[in-house]
Design an enzyme around this catalytic site. Structure first.
Site, PDB file in Angstrom:
ATOM      1  N   ASN A 184     -12.434  14.893  -8.332  1.00  0.00           N
ATOM      2  CA  ASN A 184     -13.165  14.246  -9.415  1.00  0.00           C
ATOM      3  C   ASN A 184     -12.542  12.876  -9.686  1.00  0.00           C
ATOM      4  O   ASN A 184     -11.319  12.699  -9.597  1.00  0.00           O
ATOM      5  CB  ASN A 184     -13.209  15.115 -10.679  1.00  0.00           C
ATOM      6  CG  ASN A 184     -11.863  15.620 -11.129  1.00  0.00           C
ATOM      7  OD1 ASN A 184     -10.945  15.770 -10.336  1.00  0.00           O
ATOM      8  ND2 ASN A 184     -11.746  15.902 -12.412  1.00  0.00           N
TER       9      ASN A 184
ATOM     10  N   GLU B  72     -17.019  17.730  -5.947  1.00  0.00           N
ATOM     11  CA  GLU B  72     -18.003  18.129  -4.944  1.00  0.00           C
ATOM     12  C   GLU B  72     -18.840  16.935  -4.490  1.00  0.00           C
ATOM     13  O   GLU B  72     -19.079  16.721  -3.306  1.00  0.00           O
ATOM     14  CB  GLU B  72     -18.956  19.200  -5.507  1.00  0.00           C
ATOM     15  CG  GLU B  72     -18.278  20.503  -5.911  1.00  0.00           C
ATOM     16  CD  GLU B  72     -17.849  20.531  -7.373  1.00  0.00           C
ATOM     17  OE1 GLU B  72     -17.315  19.516  -7.859  1.00  0.00           O
ATOM     18  OE2 GLU B  72     -18.046  21.575  -8.011  1.00  0.00           O
TER      19      GLU B  72
ATOM     20  N   CYS C  16     -21.097  22.418 -11.177  1.00  0.00           N
ATOM     21  CA  CYS C  16     -21.975  22.076 -12.307  1.00  0.00           C
ATOM     22  C   CYS C  16     -23.419  21.874 -11.816  1.00  0.00           C
ATOM     23  O   CYS C  16     -23.685  21.800 -10.614  1.00  0.00           O
ATOM     24  CB  CYS C  16     -21.462  20.808 -13.008  1.00  0.00           C
ATOM     25  SG  CYS C  16     -21.889  19.282 -12.168  1.00  0.00           S
TER      26      CYS C  16
HETATM   27  N1  THU Z   1     -15.593  18.715 -12.507  1.00  0.00           N
HETATM   28  C1  THU Z   1     -15.635  18.716 -11.147  1.00  0.00           C
HETATM   29  O1  THU Z   1     -15.133  17.796 -10.481  1.00  0.00           O
HETATM   30  N2  THU Z   1     -16.276  19.742 -10.521  1.00  0.00           N
HETATM   31  C2  THU Z   1     -16.713  20.863 -11.136  1.00  0.00           C
HETATM   32  O2  THU Z   1     -17.209  21.767 -10.473  1.00  0.00           O
HETATM   33  C3  THU Z   1     -16.574  20.997 -12.597  1.00  0.00           C
HETATM   34  C4  THU Z   1     -16.226  19.730 -13.318  1.00  0.00           C
HETATM   35  C5  THU Z   1     -14.877  17.620 -13.168  1.00  0.00           C
HETATM   36  C6  THU Z   1     -15.715  16.617 -13.906  1.00  0.00           C
HETATM   37  C7  THU Z   1     -14.706  16.070 -14.903  1.00  0.00           C
HETATM   38  O3  THU Z   1     -13.937  15.073 -14.274  1.00  0.00           O
HETATM   39  C8  THU Z   1     -13.812  17.240 -15.201  1.00  0.00           C
HETATM   40  O4  THU Z   1     -13.987  18.158 -14.130  1.00  0.00           O
HETATM   41  C9  THU Z   1     -14.104  17.948 -16.510  1.00  0.00           C
HETATM   42  O5  THU Z   1     -15.441  18.266 -16.615  1.00  0.00           O
END
Ligand code: THU
Length: 141
Positions: free
Chosen positions: A49, A62, A93
């Site tokens: 992320n 992802e 998500c």
């Molecule tokens: N996040 C992801 O990278 N993937 C997921 O499957 C769930 C959420 C990240 C987005 C944000 O940077 C942090 O997790 C909190 O939501």
């Protein structure tokens, strides 16, 4: 129908997702997520992320991995592994499910975490009756 993947391939993806989380840029949520994907040609791509001071611009692990793969010409997604720093496994998500659907409507989705819990499912189970390229009569290959 999801294709079969060797258990060793799944484990390799999971390991890569865990390792990828180390590169997470998440100063706001402090939630370090990692993803690893397997493409149609058998290549693996990873992502984390990437957050932004303008919160709405945060990108999930992802999607970072998928966009990196697509940018090199890979357009088929066979599997997505995601690691979250949680006690129980969490699935991608809604936005990520939609993006996975674009390139892997039946892709395997594996979620791992800091405990023994894991979820193994498929994109069509996570996003049934999805809207996608087929609805626009496009074959995105
Ligand atoms: N996040 C992801 O990278 N993937 C997921 O499957 C769930 C959420 C990240 C987005 C944000 O940077 C942090 O997790 C909190 O939501």
């Amino acid at each position: 129908m999801s294709d079969t993947l060797a258990p060793a391939t799944l484990r390799r993806l999971e390991r890569a997702a865990r390792t990828a989380a180390k590169g997470s840029y998440s100063p706001y949520s402090k939630f370090r997520v990692g993803a690893a994907i397997l493409t149609g040609s058998g290549k693996m791509f990873t992502g984390t992320n990437v957050e932004n001071a303008s919160y709405g611009l945060c990108n999930c692990a992802e999607r970072t991995a998928i966009f990196a793969a697509v940018a090199t010409g890979e357009r088929v997604l066979r599997a997505v592994a995601v690691y979250t720093p949680t006690k129980t496994a969490t699935t991608p998500c809604g936005a990520c499910r939609q993006v996975i659907n674009e390139f892997g409507p039946t892709a395997r989705v594996i979620s791992v975490c800091d405990g023994p819990d894991r979820i193994e499912t498929t994109l069509d189970q996570l996003l049934p009756a999805a809207f996608g390229p087929k609805n626009l009569r496009v074959r995105p290959r």
